[in-house]
Motif scaffolding. Structure first.
Motif, PDB file in Angstrom:
ATOM      1  N   ARG A   1      33.853  33.625  38.417  1.00  8.64           N
ATOM      2  CA  ARG A   1      34.585  34.604  37.605  1.00  8.64           C
ATOM      3  C   ARG A   1      34.886  34.052  36.220  1.00  8.64           C
ATOM      4  NH1 ARG A   1      34.817  39.991  37.234  1.00  8.64           N
ATOM      5  NH2 ARG A   1      36.765  40.679  36.271  1.00  8.64           N
TER       6      ARG A   1
ATOM      7  N   ARG B   1      34.344  30.237  43.931  1.00  6.15           N
ATOM      8  CA  ARG B   1      34.551  31.661  43.674  1.00  6.15           C
ATOM      9  C   ARG B   1      35.179  31.895  42.297  1.00  6.15           C
ATOM     10  NH1 ARG B   1      38.931  35.097  45.148  1.00  6.15           N
ATOM     11  NH2 ARG B   1      39.870  33.330  46.245  1.00  6.15           N
ATOM     12  N   THR B   2      36.232  31.136  41.996  1.00  4.42           N
ATOM     13  CA  THR B   2      36.882  31.354  40.708  1.00  4.42           C
ATOM     14  C   THR B   2      36.018  30.855  39.555  1.00  4.42           C
ATOM     15  OG1 THR B   2      38.096  29.261  40.920  1.00  4.42           O
ATOM     16  CG2 THR B   2      39.195  31.268  41.692  1.00  4.42           C
TER      17      THR B   2
ATOM     18  N   ARG C   1      44.993  37.808  32.518  1.00  8.29           N
ATOM     19  CA  ARG C   1      43.712  37.105  32.639  1.00  8.29           C
ATOM     20  C   ARG C   1      43.770  35.747  31.940  1.00  8.29           C
ATOM     21  NH1 ARG C   1      42.023  42.242  31.167  1.00  8.29           N
ATOM     22  NH2 ARG C   1      41.074  41.587  29.186  1.00  8.29           N
TER      23      ARG C   1
ATOM     24  N   GLU D   1      43.653  36.696  41.728  1.00 11.23           N
ATOM     25  CA  GLU D   1      43.611  38.133  41.469  1.00 11.23           C
ATOM     26  C   GLU D   1      43.715  38.423  39.985  1.00 11.23           C
ATOM     27  OE1 GLU D   1      45.896  42.323  42.585  1.00 11.23           O
ATOM     28  OE2 GLU D   1      46.668  40.434  43.386  1.00 11.23           O
TER      29      GLU D   1
ATOM     30  N   TRP E   1      40.938  39.292  37.487  1.00  6.10           N
ATOM     31  CA  TRP E   1      40.371  40.644  37.504  1.00  6.10           C
ATOM     32  C   TRP E   1      41.338  41.675  36.950  1.00  6.10           C
ATOM     33  CZ3 TRP E   1      35.543  41.602  40.070  1.00  6.10           C
ATOM     34  CH2 TRP E   1      35.004  40.474  40.709  1.00  6.10           C
TER      35      TRP E   1
ATOM     36  N   GLY F   1      44.105  43.516  39.858  1.00  6.08           N
ATOM     37  CA  GLY F   1      42.842  42.828  40.072  1.00  6.08           C
ATOM     38  C   GLY F   1      42.194  43.180  41.392  1.00  6.08           C
ATOM     39  N   ARG F   2      43.010  43.375  42.423  1.00  3.22           N
ATOM     40  CA  ARG F   2      42.460  43.696  43.740  1.00  3.22           C
ATOM     41  C   ARG F   2      41.701  45.026  43.716  1.00  3.22           C
ATOM     42  NH1 ARG F   2      47.830  43.380  46.992  1.00  3.22           N
ATOM     43  NH2 ARG F   2      48.068  41.746  45.413  1.00  3.22           N
TER      44      ARG F   2
ATOM     45  N   ARG G   1      33.851  46.989  44.064  1.00  2.64           N
ATOM     46  CA  ARG G   1      32.436  46.615  44.154  1.00  2.64           C
ATOM     47  C   ARG G   1      31.835  46.958  45.503  1.00  2.64           C
ATOM     48  NH1 ARG G   1      32.088  40.528  43.332  1.00  2.64           N
ATOM     49  NH2 ARG G   1      33.674  40.665  44.972  1.00  2.64           N
TER      50      ARG G   1
ATOM     51  N   PHE H   1      38.280  44.245  42.179  1.00  3.22           N
ATOM     52  CA  PHE H   1      37.485  43.414  43.089  1.00  3.22           C
ATOM     53  C   PHE H   1      36.935  44.244  44.245  1.00  3.22           C
ATOM     54  CE2 PHE H   1      37.072  40.638  46.789  1.00  3.22           C
ATOM     55  CZ  PHE H   1      36.295  39.607  46.274  1.00  3.22           C
ATOM     56  N   ARG H   2      37.789  45.059  44.841  1.00 10.07           N
ATOM     57  CA  ARG H   2      37.380  45.830  46.020  1.00 10.07           C
ATOM     58  C   ARG H   2      36.456  46.985  45.658  1.00 10.07           C
ATOM     59  NH1 ARG H   2      43.554  46.234  48.368  1.00 10.07           N
ATOM     60  NH2 ARG H   2      43.725  44.090  49.162  1.00 10.07           N
TER      61      ARG H   2
END
Length: 353
Positions: free
Chosen positions: A323, A319-320, A307, A297, A300, A23-24, A30, A27-28
């Motif tokens: 998502r 934040r969550t 998930r 995490e 993602w 997931g990281r 982007r 996320f990163r």
């Protein structure tokens, strides 16, 4: 770097995280100017450890769409691939499911002219609404007439099941169920034999013994299961099977299960992503208060099972929640995950009312 000395990049790097479907990594990406090249690299080379089970299609399709990357290089991979196309095809099929016109048209056109046309046709028939592919019957009929039935033909699958009577096709072969070896004990009755088998790690039945004890053993068998984790660690070319042993330890519980936590946390980063959901499930059972980061995490992650667990258990905050709304509304997402996200949001709204 040659094909022979290729290796996974470190997890701490963005490329390494993307290769593992973490997931990281998504996320990163982007915020990373290098993300387009990294994503294309993950499409060109299949980084799944165990291709029949590890998931990457939804994960990479989202990155392609959300980063607004051109679809052309992905389609080109379909035309130039010598054999296996299921990796890039899964990405393109997921993009088509989101309504991406270019992906839809390219795959429909490929059925008429591409070398792996039957793989593409069976993939879009499985994942897309019937009215997006049903009119390809004449195209498929022409290709079958010209070249015969390819090896990749799956009798009984879509679209052939819907086209029964419209085409002359081979019959599906009857399935064969192999009987259990009557000389080998099974189920709880096999525990005494399994304890003998695991006494010697070199035994041909060592792994079979571990799985029996994981499923049916008791507290006295926990040391053998912990030793089995070490045995797997000494087999660097085989990342499968940790999930079975960890499930057994969690079932047994107690100190031995908690002793496995360092291994469980380390395995989160394994490229064999299929088992990642089982590691998260084990942590939720053993250390639920320490799972917030993994659950966030996990929203993602490349694996739908991760998930799904994350949707159901993540702490809801601003934040969550964003998502969760994304997963609920994204047509690329697997239906079970989308439904769970919708249910979770309804529960959060009801609790806040």
């Amino acid at each position: 770097m040659s094909v022979d000395d290729w290796h996974y990049l470190p997890t701490r790097t963005r490329a390494g995280a993307l290769q593992r479907g973490l997931g990281r990594g998504a996320f990163r990406a982007r915020f990373d100017p290098a993300a387009p090249d990294l994503v294309y690299a993950c499409v060109r080379r299949d980084h799944r450890w165990f291709a029949p089970f590890d998931e990457r299609g939804v994960y990479l399709a989202r990155l392609v769409r959300d980063l607004a990357l051109p679809v052309g290089p992905l389609v080109a991979e379909l035309y130039t691939a010598d054999e296996d196309v299921d990796h890039v095809l899964a990405v393109l099929t997921a993009l088509g499911r989101s309504g991406a016109d270019e992906a839809i048209e390219c795959l429909r056109r490929y059925v008429g002219i591409g070398p792996h046309w039957i793989d593409v046709l069976q993939s879009i028939a499985r994942d897309w609404p019937a009215n997006w592919w049903d009119d390809l019957l004449p195209v498929a009929a022409d290709r079958l007439r010209m070249s015969g039935v390819p090896d990749a033909f799956l009798p009984g699958a879509l679209p052939w099941r819907d086209w029964t009577g419209c085409l002359e096709l081979p019959m599906a072969l009857p399935s064969v169920t192999l009987p259990h070896d009557p000389c080998e004990p099974a189920g709880p009755d096999a525990v005494p034999a399994a304890r003998r088998w695991v006494a010697e790690a070199d035994s041909e039945r060592y792994w079979r013994g571990l799985t029996v004890l994981a499923d049916h053993g008791d507290e006295s068998d926990a040391p053998a299961l912990l030793a089995g984790l070490g045995w797997l660690d000494r087999r660097p070319d085989d990342l499968c099977g940790y999930d079975r042993l960890l499930a057994g330890l969690v079932r047994i519980g107690g100190d031995p299960a908690h002793a496995a936590l360092p291994t469980i946390r380390r395995l989160w980063f394994s490229p064999h992503s299929y088992e990642r959901a089982s590691y998260l499930k084990a942590r939720l059972a053993l250390e639920p208060a320490a799972c917030d980061g993994a659950l966030a995490e996990g929203l993602w992650d490349c694996e739908s099972g991760v998930r799904l667990l994350s949707v159901r258990h993540v702490t809801a905050d601003a934040r969550t929640r964003r998502r969760l709304e994304y997963l609920r509304d994204d047509p690329i997402e697997e239906p079970e995950v989308s439904a769970a996200a919708a249910e979770r949001l309804l529960l959060e709204d009801a609790a806040a009312a």
